[in-house]
Motif scaffolding. Structure first.
Motif, PDB file in Angstrom:
ATOM      1  N   LEU A  64       0.833  -1.212   0.000  1.00 30.34           N
ATOM      2  CA  LEU A  64       0.000   0.000   0.000  1.00 30.34           C
ATOM      3  C   LEU A  64       0.865   1.257   0.000  1.00 30.34           C
ATOM      4  CD1 LEU A  64      -2.782  -1.127   2.506  1.00 30.34           C
ATOM      5  CD2 LEU A  64      -3.177  -0.374   0.147  1.00 30.34           C
ATOM      6  N   ILE A 115      -5.329  -0.182  -6.947  1.00 32.06           N
ATOM      7  CA  ILE A 115      -5.940   1.005  -6.324  1.00 32.06           C
ATOM      8  C   ILE A 115      -5.827   2.257  -7.205  1.00 32.06           C
ATOM      9  CG2 ILE A 115      -5.734   2.621  -4.380  1.00 32.06           C
ATOM     10  CD1 ILE A 115      -5.336   0.158  -2.560  1.00 32.06           C
ATOM     11  N   PRO A 136      -2.790  -4.217  -3.927  1.00 33.02           N
ATOM     12  CA  PRO A 136      -2.872  -2.753  -3.951  1.00 33.02           C
ATOM     13  C   PRO A 136      -2.531  -2.112  -5.297  1.00 33.02           C
ATOM     14  CG  PRO A 136      -1.843  -3.484  -1.918  1.00 33.02           C
ATOM     15  CD  PRO A 136      -1.971  -4.707  -2.796  1.00 33.02           C
TER      16      PRO A 136
END
Length: 250
Positions: free
Chosen positions: A37, A118, A115
């Motif tokens: 992340l 995203i 991630p």
């Protein structure tokens, strides 16, 4: 009912993304998911915070989260633990109270959601000013990896049944990798009554009822690397009951 669109309250540089990570026995997975992340948000330049909601994990997940907070800083890693396992819906409500972002990302902490997708969620949201963007395993380049045939058939069957009965306007109802405008998630969570596997499906059905706009991004879903899968016979029975309840009440 008139289409319900929320306003562009903040844009671009003032946008902030709060990632809600409910955890239970994820000590092996948490360091990697947090590192990924931080990496992808760092590369894309979006402002973010990670809110870890640990439900009294006996494996020491919270202690690992405390170490990660020391590494990445208290402004990036927020710890909002609870004493015991209280369910996904209440975990989101708990996390929302502490989120300072105007957008909320929900995802699993077990590495099944990468991630890297995203930034695509964020771009898709901006493209159509969508109220929510959902990751889909069943469109475009989306797919599932690491599941045996039984799991794939159950998931496909559940999704097909839901499409036929509820016509929800989205291709993947049981996935839990999504981006919401904060006020939209607050509104949906208030209305949802389901628990467990049915909760994510109800969120999409309620969104359709309220005429919220839904965008989709194809994702690769990878079965969890460490720990036990949560799908068992009880969850399947609960899913069917929940689906029929939603069909009868929506």
């Amino acid at each position: 009912m008139a289409s319900r669109k929320t306003s562009h309250s903040k844009r671009d540089s003032s946008d902030k993304y709060s990632i809600l990570l409910p955890t239970y026995n994820e000590r092996e997975n948490l360091p990697l998911i947090v590192w990924l992340l931080v990496k992808y948000f760092g590369e894309s330049g979006y402002n973010y915070e990670i809110i870890v909601i640990d439900d009294g994990s006996p494996d020491g997940t919270l202690e690992v989260a405390e170490q990660l907070q020391k590494i990445y800083g208290e402004d990036k890693i927020l710890l909002r633990p609870r004493a015991k396992k209280l369910g996904l819906g209440t975990a989101y409500i708990h996390g929302l109270k502490h989120a300072s972002g105007n957008f909320i990302i929900i995802m699993d902490a077990d590495l099944s959601h990468h991630p890297k997708f995203i930034p695509e969620f964020i771009e898709k949201q901006k493209e159509g000013n969508y109220d929510l963007v959902s990751g889909t395993r069943y469109k475009g380049a989306g797919g599932v990896y690491g599941w045996d045939l039984r799991r794939k058939l159950i998931s496909r069957g559940a999704n097909f049944l839901t499409q036929v009965l509820l016509r929800p306007g989205a291709s993947d109802l049981t996935g839990s990798f999504r981006l919401y405008k904060k006020e939209v998630l607050e509104s949906l969570v208030e209305r949802c009554v389901s628990k467990g596997y049915v909760f994510q499906m109800e969120m999409i059905v309620r969104a359709r009822q309220l005429n919220y706009t839904i965008g989709e991004v194809p994702i690769s879903f990878v079965d969890r690397v460490y720990g036990e899968s949560k799908l068992g016979g009880n969850e399947i029975v609960s899913f069917v009951k929940g689906l029929l309840t939603l069909f009868a009440t929506t």
